[in-house]
Design a protein around this motif. Structure first.
Motif, PDB file in Angstrom:
ATOM      1  N   LYS A   1      -7.688  -1.035   2.447  1.00 11.97           N
ATOM      2  CA  LYS A   1      -6.915   0.161   2.740  1.00 11.97           C
ATOM      3  C   LYS A   1      -7.422   0.757   4.044  1.00 11.97           C
ATOM      4  CE  LYS A   1      -9.920   2.585  -0.489  1.00 11.97           C
ATOM      5  NZ  LYS A   1     -10.392   1.400  -1.218  1.00 11.97           N
ATOM      6  N   LEU A   2      -6.538   1.428   4.745  1.00 13.07           N
ATOM      7  CA  LEU A   2      -6.901   1.988   6.039  1.00 13.07           C
ATOM      8  C   LEU A   2      -7.429   3.413   5.900  1.00 13.07           C
ATOM      9  CD1 LEU A   2      -3.946   0.772   8.291  1.00 13.07           C
ATOM     10  CD2 LEU A   2      -6.302  -0.037   8.296  1.00 13.07           C
TER      11      LEU A   2
ATOM     12  N   PHE B   1      -7.649  -0.389  14.451  1.00 17.46           N
ATOM     13  CA  PHE B   1      -6.209  -0.280  14.691  1.00 17.46           C
ATOM     14  C   PHE B   1      -5.883   1.012  15.433  1.00 17.46           C
ATOM     15  CE2 PHE B   1      -4.681  -3.555  11.706  1.00 17.46           C
ATOM     16  CZ  PHE B   1      -5.825  -3.768  10.959  1.00 17.46           C
TER      17      PHE B   1
ATOM     18  N   ASP C   1      -3.616  13.383   8.422  1.00 21.34           N
ATOM     19  CA  ASP C   1      -3.580  11.935   8.585  1.00 21.34           C
ATOM     20  C   ASP C   1      -3.165  11.310   7.265  1.00 21.34           C
ATOM     21  OD1 ASP C   1      -6.693  11.006   7.432  1.00 21.34           O
ATOM     22  OD2 ASP C   1      -6.281  13.107   7.981  1.00 21.34           O
TER      23      ASP C   1
ATOM     24  N   PRO D   1       9.361   3.318   7.246  1.00 24.07           N
ATOM     25  CA  PRO D   1       9.700   4.552   7.950  1.00 24.07           C
ATOM     26  C   PRO D   1       9.278   5.808   7.211  1.00 24.07           C
ATOM     27  CG  PRO D   1      11.638   3.635   6.917  1.00 24.07           C
ATOM     28  CD  PRO D   1      10.545   2.633   6.713  1.00 24.07           C
TER      29      PRO D   1
ATOM     30  N   PHE E   1       4.009  -0.592   8.437  1.00 20.19           N
ATOM     31  CA  PHE E   1       4.450   0.577   7.692  1.00 20.19           C
ATOM     32  C   PHE E   1       5.966   0.706   7.688  1.00 20.19           C
ATOM     33  CE2 PHE E   1       0.714   3.119   6.605  1.00 20.19           C
ATOM     34  CZ  PHE E   1      -0.268   2.404   7.268  1.00 20.19           C
TER      35      PHE E   1
ATOM     36  N   PHE F   1      -4.728   7.194   1.676  1.00 20.24           N
ATOM     37  CA  PHE F   1      -4.413   6.075   0.782  1.00 20.24           C
ATOM     38  C   PHE F   1      -4.253   6.547  -0.653  1.00 20.24           C
ATOM     39  CE2 PHE F   1      -4.431   1.888  -0.869  1.00 20.24           C
ATOM     40  CZ  PHE F   1      -5.286   1.862  -1.958  1.00 20.24           C
TER      41      PHE F   1
ATOM     42  N   PHE G   1      -2.992   7.671  16.004  1.00 21.41           N
ATOM     43  CA  PHE G   1      -4.044   7.522  15.008  1.00 21.41           C
ATOM     44  C   PHE G   1      -4.850   6.250  15.256  1.00 21.41           C
ATOM     45  CE2 PHE G   1      -3.088  10.875  12.067  1.00 21.41           C
ATOM     46  CZ  PHE G   1      -1.712  11.066  12.145  1.00 21.41           C
TER      47      PHE G   1
ATOM     48  N   LEU H   1       5.038  13.260   3.554  1.00 20.01           N
ATOM     49  CA  LEU H   1       5.664  12.007   3.971  1.00 20.01           C
ATOM     50  C   LEU H   1       4.927  10.899   3.233  1.00 20.01           C
ATOM     51  CD1 LEU H   1       7.810  10.998   5.962  1.00 20.01           C
ATOM     52  CD2 LEU H   1       6.077  11.046   7.754  1.00 20.01           C
TER      53      LEU H   1
ATOM     54  N   TYR I   1      -2.270   3.355  15.783  1.00 21.58           N
ATOM     55  CA  TYR I   1      -0.883   3.559  15.405  1.00 21.58           C
ATOM     56  C   TYR I   1      -0.338   4.769  16.169  1.00 21.58           C
ATOM     57  CZ  TYR I   1      -1.249   0.418  11.372  1.00 21.58           C
ATOM     58  OH  TYR I   1      -1.412  -0.680  10.562  1.00 21.58           O
TER      59      TYR I   1
ATOM     60  N   ARG J   1      10.402  11.281   3.168  1.00 23.08           N
ATOM     61  CA  ARG J   1       9.975  12.677   3.274  1.00 23.08           C
ATOM     62  C   ARG J   1      10.388  13.401   2.007  1.00 23.08           C
ATOM     63  NH1 ARG J   1       7.893  15.493   7.239  1.00 23.08           N
ATOM     64  NH2 ARG J   1       8.411  13.913   8.809  1.00 23.08           N
TER      65      ARG J   1
ATOM     66  N   PHE K   1      -7.878   6.564   8.288  1.00 23.81           N
ATOM     67  CA  PHE K   1      -7.362   7.046   9.560  1.00 23.81           C
ATOM     68  C   PHE K   1      -8.237   8.167  10.110  1.00 23.81           C
ATOM     69  CE2 PHE K   1      -3.142   5.118   9.971  1.00 23.81           C
ATOM     70  CZ  PHE K   1      -2.939   4.623   8.691  1.00 23.81           C
ATOM     71  N   GLY K   2      -8.258   8.270  11.439  1.00 21.51           N
ATOM     72  CA  GLY K   2      -8.793   9.471  12.053  1.00 21.51           C
ATOM     73  C   GLY K   2      -7.785  10.592  11.873  1.00 21.51           C
ATOM     74  N   LYS K   3      -8.151  11.783  12.301  1.00 22.72           N
ATOM     75  CA  LYS K   3      -7.258  12.934  12.128  1.00 22.72           C
ATOM     76  C   LYS K   3      -6.083  12.919  13.102  1.00 22.72           C
ATOM     77  CE  LYS K   3      -9.503  14.702   8.758  1.00 22.72           C
ATOM     78  NZ  LYS K   3      -8.926  14.600   7.396  1.00 22.72           N
TER      79      LYS K   3
ATOM     80  N   PHE L   1       2.810   0.396  14.667  1.00 18.54           N
ATOM     81  CA  PHE L   1       1.600  -0.382  14.926  1.00 18.54           C
ATOM     82  C   PHE L   1       1.505  -0.652  16.430  1.00 18.54           C
ATOM     83  CE2 PHE L   1      -1.550  -3.633  14.261  1.00 18.54           C
ATOM     84  CZ  PHE L   1      -1.231  -4.653  15.142  1.00 18.54           C
TER      85      PHE L   1
ATOM     86  N   SER M   1       9.751  11.527  15.157  1.00 19.34           N
ATOM     87  CA  SER M   1      10.631  11.060  14.080  1.00 19.34           C
ATOM     88  C   SER M   1       9.865  10.688  12.813  1.00 19.34           C
ATOM     89  CB  SER M   1      11.458   9.873  14.562  1.00 19.34           C
ATOM     90  OG  SER M   1      10.623   8.906  15.169  1.00 19.34           O
ATOM     91  N   GLY M   2       8.551  10.490  12.927  1.00 18.90           N
ATOM     92  CA  GLY M   2       7.717  10.354  11.731  1.00 18.90           C
ATOM     93  C   GLY M   2       7.215   8.971  11.375  1.00 18.90           C
ATOM     94  N   GLU M   3       7.849   7.920  11.869  1.00 19.01           N
ATOM     95  CA  GLU M   3       7.384   6.603  11.448  1.00 19.01           C
ATOM     96  C   GLU M   3       6.041   6.257  12.086  1.00 19.01           C
ATOM     97  OE1 GLU M   3       9.872   7.237  13.478  1.00 19.01           O
ATOM     98  OE2 GLU M   3      10.106   5.682  15.015  1.00 19.01           O
ATOM     99  N   LEU M   4       5.325   5.358  11.473  1.00 18.35           N
ATOM    100  CA  LEU M   4       4.046   4.889  12.003  1.00 18.35           C
ATOM    101  C   LEU M   4       4.264   3.549  12.684  1.00 18.35           C
ATOM    102  CD1 LEU M   4       1.502   5.735   9.171  1.00 18.35           C
ATOM    103  CD2 LEU M   4       1.360   6.485  11.546  1.00 18.35           C
TER     104      LEU M   4
ATOM    105  N   TYR N   1       0.862  -1.187   0.000  1.00 17.11           N
ATOM    106  CA  TYR N   1       0.000   0.000   0.000  1.00 17.11           C
ATOM    107  C   TYR N   1       0.894   1.230   0.000  1.00 17.11           C
ATOM    108  CZ  TYR N   1      -3.231  -3.418   2.109  1.00 17.11           C
ATOM    109  OH  TYR N   1      -4.000  -4.523   2.380  1.00 17.11           O
TER     110      TYR N   1
ATOM    111  N   GLN O   1      -1.297  -4.348   8.544  1.00 14.45           N
ATOM    112  CA  GLN O   1      -0.372  -3.582   7.730  1.00 14.45           C
ATOM    113  C   GLN O   1       0.792  -3.079   8.560  1.00 14.45           C
ATOM    114  OE1 GLN O   1      -2.108  -0.511   5.267  1.00 14.45           O
ATOM    115  NE2 GLN O   1      -3.937  -1.731   4.898  1.00 14.45           N
TER     116      GLN O   1
ATOM    117  N   PHE P   1       4.344   6.975   2.837  1.00 17.26           N
ATOM    118  CA  PHE P   1       4.522   5.700   3.512  1.00 17.26           C
ATOM    119  C   PHE P   1       4.180   4.554   2.575  1.00 17.26           C
ATOM    120  CE2 PHE P   1       5.437   6.804   7.789  1.00 17.26           C
ATOM    121  CZ  PHE P   1       4.748   7.965   8.073  1.00 17.26           C
TER     122      PHE P   1
ATOM    123  N   GLN Q   1       2.638   7.744  16.029  1.00 15.35           N
ATOM    124  CA  GLN Q   1       3.595   8.425  15.172  1.00 15.35           C
ATOM    125  C   GLN Q   1       4.408   9.401  16.021  1.00 15.35           C
ATOM    126  OE1 GLN Q   1       2.154  10.974  11.881  1.00 15.35           O
ATOM    127  NE2 GLN Q   1       3.747  10.060  10.613  1.00 15.35           N
TER     128      GLN Q   1
ATOM    129  N   TYR R   1       0.689   5.394   0.961  1.00 12.18           N
ATOM    130  CA  TYR R   1      -0.080   6.451   1.605  1.00 12.18           C
ATOM    131  C   TYR R   1       0.717   7.751   1.527  1.00 12.18           C
ATOM    132  CZ  TYR R   1      -2.921   2.820   3.899  1.00 12.18           C
ATOM    133  OH  TYR R   1      -3.756   1.759   4.156  1.00 12.18           O
TER     134      TYR R   1
END
Lengths: 113, 115
Positions: free
Chosen positions: B102-103, B35, A42, A106, A104, A45, B91, A88, B37, A109, B105-107, B47, B42-45, A33, A102, A90, B39, A35
């Motif tokens: 596909k996911l 789910f 947020d 890193p 993700f 997709f 999130f 960003l 998540y 950017r 997400f909330g805000k 789980f 540093s930016g990564e998501l 996927y 799923q 993903f 963040q 994103y």
């Protein structure tokens, strides 16, 4: 454990240039996927692939294209870059049968100047 | 349509306080997953949890716990004895079926834990 790999991690481009983002899914994952997450937003997709075929499409601009290769890695190609493409990006991968767990990467950017 | 609402945009607490992040969802599916998540800056998501709609038992993982209430379509997340390292955007997400899961997400809720 192996994770999703994305490259490059950071990319700076000028307007109207092109960019290619790469994603290497977790081994044995068959679904990828993409994103896009704008600043303070947020993740949204863009597109997904299952077994190298596009399985779904979201709000992906026509200037973007993507594909999944025989080794399951995926590339997101972005042309005629605009300032608003700065975000960003993903990549996530999953395996059918594990219902959408799923994982993700890193993220890449992308900054468009 | 699938929708996730995280009404709390930002929360600020002092270390060691407990904090609950709210998530309310809408779905037409009779079975579904939810789910959370994390963040960090540093930016990564990262789980945190996947929850099956069949299972309404609360789940606890260390300082984290989740309260799933199908009757109110809520899936709230509580951090007990918060720490500075918990500072992140959190999130809540729900799969949107149709071609792929596909996911959506909330805000997100930005949590700041102050020392």
């Amino acid at each position: 454990a192996a994770g999703v790999i994305q490259s490059p991690r950071h990319l700076i481009k000028e307007k109207r240039e092109t960019a290619t983002l790469k994603c290497y899914p977790i081994p044995r994952h068959d679904t990828v996927y993409w994103y896009q997450q704008g600043p303070g937003q947020d993740p949204q997709f863009l597109i997904s692939f299952y077994e190298k075929m596009q399985s779904d499409k979201g709000s992906i601009p026509d200037r973007f294209s993507a594909q999944q290769f025989s080794d399951y890695h995926s590339e997101l190609n972005m042309s005629s870059l605009e300032l608003g493409d700065s975000a960003l990006y993903f990549c996530a991968s999953s395996s059918r049968g594990t219902y959408n767990e799923q994982f993700f990467g890193p993220g890449t950017r992308l900054t468009v100047l | 349509a699938q929708k996730v609402t995280q009404a709390q945009t930002e929360i600020s607490v002092v270390e060691k306080e407990d904090v609950t992040l709210d998530c309310v969802y809408e779905t037409r599916d009779t079975t579904y997953y939810l789910f959370w998540y994390k963040q960090p800056p540093s930016g990564e998501l990262v789980f945190l949890i996947r929850r099956n709609s069949f299972d309404e038992q609360n789940e606890i993982s260390g300082r984290y716990s989740w309260n799933f209430q199908k009757s109110t379509s809520s899936f709230n997340f509580t951090i007990t004895a918060s720490q500075v390292v918990d500072s992140a955007v959190y999130f809540c997400a729900l799969p949107l079926r149709g071609g792929s899961e596909k996911l959506v997400f909330g805000k997100g809720t930005k949590l700041t834990v102050n020392p």
